[in-house]
Structures are given as C-alpha cells and as structure tokens.
Design an enzyme around this catalytic site. Structure first.
Site, PDB file in Angstrom:
ATOM      1  N   HIS A  53       2.972   4.236  -0.745  1.00 54.44           N
ATOM      2  CA  HIS A  53       1.781   3.435  -1.088  1.00 54.44           C
ATOM      3  C   HIS A  53       2.226   2.212  -1.873  1.00 54.44           C
ATOM      4  O   HIS A  53       3.178   2.263  -2.644  1.00 54.44           O
ATOM      5  CB  HIS A  53       0.800   4.263  -1.937  1.00 54.44           C
ATOM      6  CG  HIS A  53      -0.576   3.699  -1.943  1.00 54.44           C
ATOM      7  ND1 HIS A  53      -0.951   2.718  -2.810  1.00 54.44           N
ATOM      8  CD2 HIS A  53      -1.646   3.943  -1.155  1.00 54.44           C
ATOM      9  CE1 HIS A  53      -2.216   2.396  -2.582  1.00 54.44           C
ATOM     10  NE2 HIS A  53      -2.664   3.128  -1.582  1.00 54.44           N
ATOM     11  N   ASP A  87      -3.977   9.334   3.650  1.00 55.30           N
ATOM     12  CA  ASP A  87      -3.971   9.539   5.108  1.00 55.30           C
ATOM     13  C   ASP A  87      -3.194  10.759   5.561  1.00 55.30           C
ATOM     14  O   ASP A  87      -3.249  11.114   6.732  1.00 55.30           O
ATOM     15  CB  ASP A  87      -3.380   8.281   5.782  1.00 55.30           C
ATOM     16  CG  ASP A  87      -4.294   7.087   5.565  1.00 55.30           C
ATOM     17  OD1 ASP A  87      -3.835   6.089   5.015  1.00 55.30           O
ATOM     18  OD2 ASP A  87      -5.488   7.214   5.907  1.00 55.30           O
TER      19      ASP A  87
HETATM   20  C1  SDX Z   1      -3.691   3.039   2.913  1.00 57.33           C
HETATM   21  O1  SDX Z   1      -3.581  -0.543  -0.462  1.00 57.33           O
HETATM   22  C2  SDX Z   1      -4.316   0.516  -0.435  1.00 57.33           C
HETATM   23  O2  SDX Z   1      -4.912   0.934  -1.389  1.00 57.33           O
HETATM   24  C3  SDX Z   1      -4.383   1.159   0.940  1.00 57.33           C
HETATM   25  C4  SDX Z   1      -5.141   2.497   0.971  1.00 57.33           C
HETATM   26  C5  SDX Z   1      -6.606   2.292   0.712  1.00 57.33           C
HETATM   27  O3  SDX Z   1      -7.275   3.257   0.320  1.00 57.33           O
HETATM   28  O4  SDX Z   1      -7.102   1.165   1.023  1.00 57.33           O
HETATM   29  O5  SDX Z   1      -4.616   3.395   0.013  1.00 57.33           O
HETATM   30  C6  SDX Z   1      -5.060   3.137   2.350  1.00 57.33           C
HETATM   31  O6  SDX Z   1      -3.420   2.082   3.594  1.00 57.33           O
HETATM   32  C7  SDX Z   1      -2.660   4.056   2.530  1.00 57.33           C
HETATM   33  C8  SDX Z   1      -1.245   3.731   3.116  1.00 57.33           C
HETATM   34  C9  SDX Z   1      -1.252   4.222   4.566  1.00 57.33           C
HETATM   35  N1  SDX Z   1      -0.032   3.760   5.274  1.00 57.33           N
HETATM   36  C10 SDX Z   1       0.905   4.666   5.632  1.00 57.33           C
HETATM   37  O7  SDX Z   1       0.891   5.855   5.328  1.00 57.33           O
HETATM   38  C11 SDX Z   1       2.014   4.081   6.501  1.00 57.33           C
HETATM   39  C12 SDX Z   1       3.364   4.590   6.012  1.00 57.33           C
HETATM   40  N2  SDX Z   1       3.642   4.008   4.701  1.00 57.33           N
HETATM   41  C13 SDX Z   1       4.456   2.804   4.644  1.00 57.33           C
HETATM   42  O8  SDX Z   1       4.140   1.879   5.642  1.00 57.33           O
HETATM   43  C14 SDX Z   1       4.528   2.228   3.227  1.00 57.33           C
HETATM   44  O9  SDX Z   1       4.664   3.282   2.366  1.00 57.33           O
HETATM   45  C15 SDX Z   1       3.404   1.356   2.714  1.00 57.33           C
HETATM   46  C16 SDX Z   1       3.256   0.130   3.537  1.00 57.33           C
HETATM   47  C17 SDX Z   1       2.133   2.114   2.691  1.00 57.33           C
HETATM   48  C18 SDX Z   1       3.741   0.969   1.292  1.00 57.33           C
HETATM   49  O10 SDX Z   1       4.917   0.298   1.299  1.00 57.33           O
HETATM   50  P1  SDX Z   1       5.622  -0.114  -0.137  1.00 57.33           P
HETATM   51  O11 SDX Z   1       5.142   0.678  -1.279  1.00 57.33           O
HETATM   52  O12 SDX Z   1       5.555  -1.553  -0.239  1.00 57.33           O
HETATM   53  O13 SDX Z   1       6.997   0.396   0.022  1.00 57.33           O
HETATM   54  P2  SDX Z   1       8.047  -0.432   0.738  1.00 57.33           P
HETATM   55  O14 SDX Z   1       7.519  -0.777   2.103  1.00 57.33           O
HETATM   56  O15 SDX Z   1       8.507  -1.524  -0.176  1.00 57.33           O
HETATM   57  O16 SDX Z   1       9.127   0.678   0.882  1.00 57.33           O
HETATM   58  C19 SDX Z   1       9.940   1.035  -0.224  1.00 57.33           C
HETATM   59  C20 SDX Z   1      11.035   1.846   0.417  1.00 57.33           C
HETATM   60  C21 SDX Z   1      11.635   1.154   1.651  1.00 57.33           C
HETATM   61  O17 SDX Z   1      12.937   1.627   1.770  1.00 57.33           O
HETATM   62  P3  SDX Z   1      14.149   0.682   1.183  1.00 57.33           P
HETATM   63  O18 SDX Z   1      13.976  -0.688   1.798  1.00 57.33           O
HETATM   64  O19 SDX Z   1      13.960   0.676  -0.328  1.00 57.33           O
HETATM   65  O20 SDX Z   1      15.402   1.384   1.633  1.00 57.33           O
HETATM   66  O21 SDX Z   1      10.475   3.085   0.900  1.00 57.33           O
HETATM   67  C22 SDX Z   1      10.597   3.119   2.302  1.00 57.33           C
HETATM   68  C23 SDX Z   1      10.809   1.713   2.782  1.00 57.33           C
HETATM   69  O22 SDX Z   1      11.507   1.707   4.007  1.00 57.33           O
HETATM   70  N3  SDX Z   1       9.318   3.681   2.787  1.00 57.33           N
HETATM   71  C24 SDX Z   1       9.235   4.669   3.659  1.00 57.33           C
HETATM   72  C25 SDX Z   1       7.850   4.919   3.794  1.00 57.33           C
HETATM   73  N4  SDX Z   1       7.163   4.088   3.015  1.00 57.33           N
HETATM   74  C26 SDX Z   1       8.081   3.301   2.385  1.00 57.33           C
HETATM   75  N5  SDX Z   1      10.170   5.353   4.341  1.00 57.33           N
HETATM   76  C27 SDX Z   1       9.713   6.312   5.161  1.00 57.33           C
HETATM   77  N6  SDX Z   1       8.402   6.638   5.347  1.00 57.33           N
HETATM   78  C28 SDX Z   1       7.457   5.953   4.680  1.00 57.33           C
HETATM   79  N7  SDX Z   1       6.175   6.247   4.874  1.00 57.33           N
END
Ligand code: SDX
Length: 396
Positions: free
Chosen positions: A273, A331
């Site tokens: 998140h 989710d």
């Molecule tokens: C919602 O904003 C809100 O409030 C949204 C929401 C709402 O109620 O409106 O809460 C609803 O959208 C919830 C989120 C739903 N999305 C997902 O579940 C999709 C999977 N999650 C990822 O896409 C990701 O976690 C995000 C986009 C949700 C958040 O990304 P962040 O916090 O910016 O984290 P990041 O992308 O900077 O990642 C940090 C690290 C990265 O690795 P490194 O580059 O440090 O090596 O964590 C990894 C990412 O690759 N990572 C994941 C991951 N999420 C982040 N790796 C594997 N699986 C994941 N789900």
C-alpha cells in the site's frame, strides 16, 4: 528549473490538500472516518449511517437516521431511458466500462443537480448518486447475464435492495439472507473512503474545473478500475484461482519465488500500500467477514480462502515482504467474500466504486466548500529540449 519544484514520481503523493474527513496512520495501521475507528463503525453502524457521517461530519441521531435512509431509498430508481443507454454496450462488456458510461450519463438527466457550485445541487446530487449506484451496478450485471432488471424495493435495506436487484428474478420471491446483507453492508463501510487515494484525487481534480458532480464521479470510477487501485480485488482473485489451478497450496512457494524475482513482473495482488506500512485495518475486518460468511454458507474449507491465508502466513514471515513493509490491504480478502456471496469477479471493482461513491462526494464537497479553492493545476519538472529553431527550408 530544478530546485523550484519537488519532483515526485508518485505524482500527488506529496500533500495535495488538507482534509478533515479520513485519517490514516500508515505506520500504526489506523483508519478513522471523521475520528471514528473503522473497527467500531464496521460493527456498530451501518453503511448509510457511515454515509451520513462522511457527508456531515457527525453520526446521525435517530430522526436524522430515519430521514436520511428514507431520502436515499426514495431515489434508488433511475430514469427508464438509462436502459436504452445500456443497450449500446456488448453483452460481454466489462461492468466497469458500463458503469463509467452509466454514471457519466446521469449528467444528462438531473438538471436540478448539475451545478457543482450550488450547495443545493450538490446535496441532491449526493443523494442521487449514493441511491442510484447499487441500481446501476445491478443493471450492468443483469445486462451482462441477459436477465431482466429488478426494480429497487423501498421496504428493503440498502444492502438488501442491492442483493435482490442482483440475484432476484421476476419468477419468484427473493429472500434476503441477513448474513449476506450484513456482510455486504460491512464491505461497503470498509470501502467508503480512504483519504487522497488515486481515484479521490481524480475526483477532486476533475470537480475543481466546475464540471457537474456526475461527471466528476464518473472520472473516479474510471481511475478506480486500474489493477494497482480498485481493480486489485479482481486481480487478486484471478491470481488465487491461477495458483489453485496450478496446484494450490503446494505451489505457493514457487509462486512466491516468482513474486520476489524483480524480472518476473509478478506482484502479490492485494498486498502492499502507498500509505499503510503496517497491516491495513480493513484487511483484518475483511478476513473476519470472510470467516463469518464462509462459515454461514458451510464453505469453511473454501480452497481459495485457505490459499490466501497460506500466502499471508508465508509473506508475513518472509524478509522480502517484511523489509518492504508489505502487508495485506483491503483487496486481499474482499474478493473471496464477494465470490462466496455470489458476486462475479468482474463486478468486484464495481462494488468498490458503489461503496466509494460517498467518499468521493464528501471529499469533492469539502474542496468546493472552501472559498479559496481554485481549479487544480499540478506543475511539472521540465526535462525536454531547450528552445531551438526549425531549420531553414524545412517546409518546401
Ligand atoms: C487500493 O491509495 C489508497 O488508499 C488505495 C486504496 C483505497 O482504499 O483507495 O487503499 C485501495 O488501491 C489498495 C492497493 C491495491 N493494489 C494492489 O494490491 C496491487 C499490488 N500492490 C502494489 O501494486 C503496490 O503495493 C502498491 C502500488 C499498492 C503500493 O506501492 P508502493 O507502496 O508505492 O510500493 P512500491 O511500489 O514503492 O514498492 C516498494 C517495493 C518495491 O520493491 P523494490 O523496488 O523496493 O525492490 O515493494 C515491492 C515493489 O516492487 N512491492 C511488491 C508489491 N507491492 C510493492 N512486491 C510484490 N507484490 C506486491 N504487491
């Protein structure tokens, strides 16, 4: 010119506004709607009470509660012409494509609630949108399965009405299950608002141009559809079904190795998140709701629920996830409970949009009520070519 702006690849993930509606403490995993913990609202209030709270800042007293419920109930029907709008879609259109169109199309029907700068218009538009979203989502579903639309019934609760419009048919009396009704109402509460997420920021930016409330909410529906946002519940369930097809719990280790391999592009959907760097409180409540619904339906051994719990258990003990502070978000379990209720995967994000409509409206109205607000105009950090001239003779 560097130094003039702080460039943030997350776009708008710096403070984009001030708000008194929802508070999130990402480190503590705390979520408050107008100061009330989500855990208390999910168990001691219903969704329409939560709508009243988000819109007005206070929980309703008995009279306000009755009046608000009646007002919403009396606006649940949509103009009959909307059926002809639906007919323009292919039957296999994704429900979010249909919903984006239907919500925008509401602008064409309610001229007494399209002036976004008129508080009276905003008030009636809010009621109409909250009241009609369940009807529109159910119509999108019925259109896709080729069944007749079910008209809303005023003697049913908000969630009960939605269940009947979704699963009822003119052929027989539809009995609303109190367990499914309560579960769905709680799912609506958990999704009602969430501070300045992508779709809420979209609604604020869109509404700041002075467009009508229905068009601004339609923009939020379109943004929520993305798999990184509201579309994650659909993507998460598809992920669980894929792993199940490939062997289920026995294949979890292999799948997790793929997730940790940066080049695979595979994410554990429903995890991580932008704000929560601790457990999303909604995920806990969603798992409890999942337990209750599956137990009630005799589906305690649902393989996908077992698979999800196994994935969570491994992730919470794995350095890759622990170091990156990746926890289940709203989710992760919501798809399993919606599937148990009988909602098709393609409609999960439509349910999210239905529930989030009140949050979008409350946030939009908060912005519009500020006499200082102006049309949103994010700036950029220019990284292109310096000024240069077209070569002489370029155009023969
Ligand atoms: C919602 O904003 C809100 O409030 C949204 C929401 C709402 O109620 O409106 O809460 C609803 O959208 C919830 C989120 C739903 N999305 C997902 O579940 C999709 C999977 N999650 C990822 O896409 C990701 O976690 C995000 C986009 C949700 C958040 O990304 P962040 O916090 O910016 O984290 P990041 O992308 O900077 O990642 C940090 C690290 C990265 O690795 P490194 O580059 O440090 O090596 O964590 C990894 C990412 O690759 N990572 C994941 C991951 N999420 C982040 N790796 C594997 N699986 C994941 N789900």
């Amino acid at each position: 010119q560097t130094g003039m702006f702080t460039y943030d690849p997350g776009f708008l993930s710096t403070a984009s506004c001030q708000s008194a509606i929802t508070y999130i403490d990402g480190d503590k995993g705390e979520l408050l709607y107008r100061g009330y913990p989500i855990e208390q609202l999910a168990t001691q209030a219903d969704y329409l009470d939560t709508c009243f709270l988000l819109l007005n800042g206070e929980l309703p007293n008995e009279t306000e509660r009755g009046d608000f419920h009646k007002l919403v109930t009396n606006h649940t029907m949509v103009n009959e012409q909307m059926q002809f709008f639906l007919r323009g879609f292919r039957r296999d259109a994704h429900p979010m494509a249909v919903l984006t169109g239907l919500v925008g199309a509401l602008s064409a029907f309610y001229h007494d609630s399209t002036d976004i700068n008129n508080p009276k218009h905003r008030e009636i538009a809010a009621i109409r949108l909250i009241a009609k979203m369940p009807t529109l989502v159910a119509m999108a579903y019925k259109y896709g399965v080729g069944q007749p639309y079910m008209y809303p019934q005023n003697n049913l609760s908000y969630a009960g009405n939605f269940l009947r419009m979704m699963f009822g048919t003119p052929c027989e009396e539809y009995k609303v299950s109190p367990v499914l009704e309560r579960a769905l109402d709680r799912i609506f509460i958990l999704h009602a608002d969430h501070e300045q997420n992508a779709s809420t920021s979209t609604v604020r930016l869109c509404g700041s141009s002075g467009t009508n409330p229905f068009a601004a909410i339609a923009a939020g529906v379109a943004c929520l559809w993305g798999p990184a946002h509201g579309g994650a519940n659909e993507a998460c369930l598809n992920m669980l079904e894929d792993i199940q097809r490939q062997g289920g719990v026995a294949k979890v280790g292999e799948f997790m190795e793929k997730v940790k391999d940066k080049n695979s592009g595979v994410k554990l959907m429903g995890f991580g998140h932008r704000v929560y760097k601790n457990y999303d409180p909604r995920a806990k409540l969603m798992q409890e709701t999942c337990n209750e619904v599956l137990a009630e339906l005799g589906l305690e051994n649902d393989p996908l629920f077992k698979l999800a719990k196994e994935l969570e258990k491994i992730a919470l003990e794995d350095d890759y996830f622990v170091q990156r502070k990746l926890y289940p978000n709203v989710d992760f379990y919501s798809g399993i409970v919606q599937r148990a209720i009988g909602i098709p995967v393609s409609l999960f994000t439509g349910i999210f949009a239905l529930a989030r409509t009140v949050g979008w409206i409350a946030q939009l109205n908060e912005m519009l009520a500020d006499p200082e607000y102006k049309i949103g105009r994010p700036r950029q950090l220019f990284t292109g070519s310096a000024r240069r001239d077209v070569p002489a003779g370029f155009k023969k």
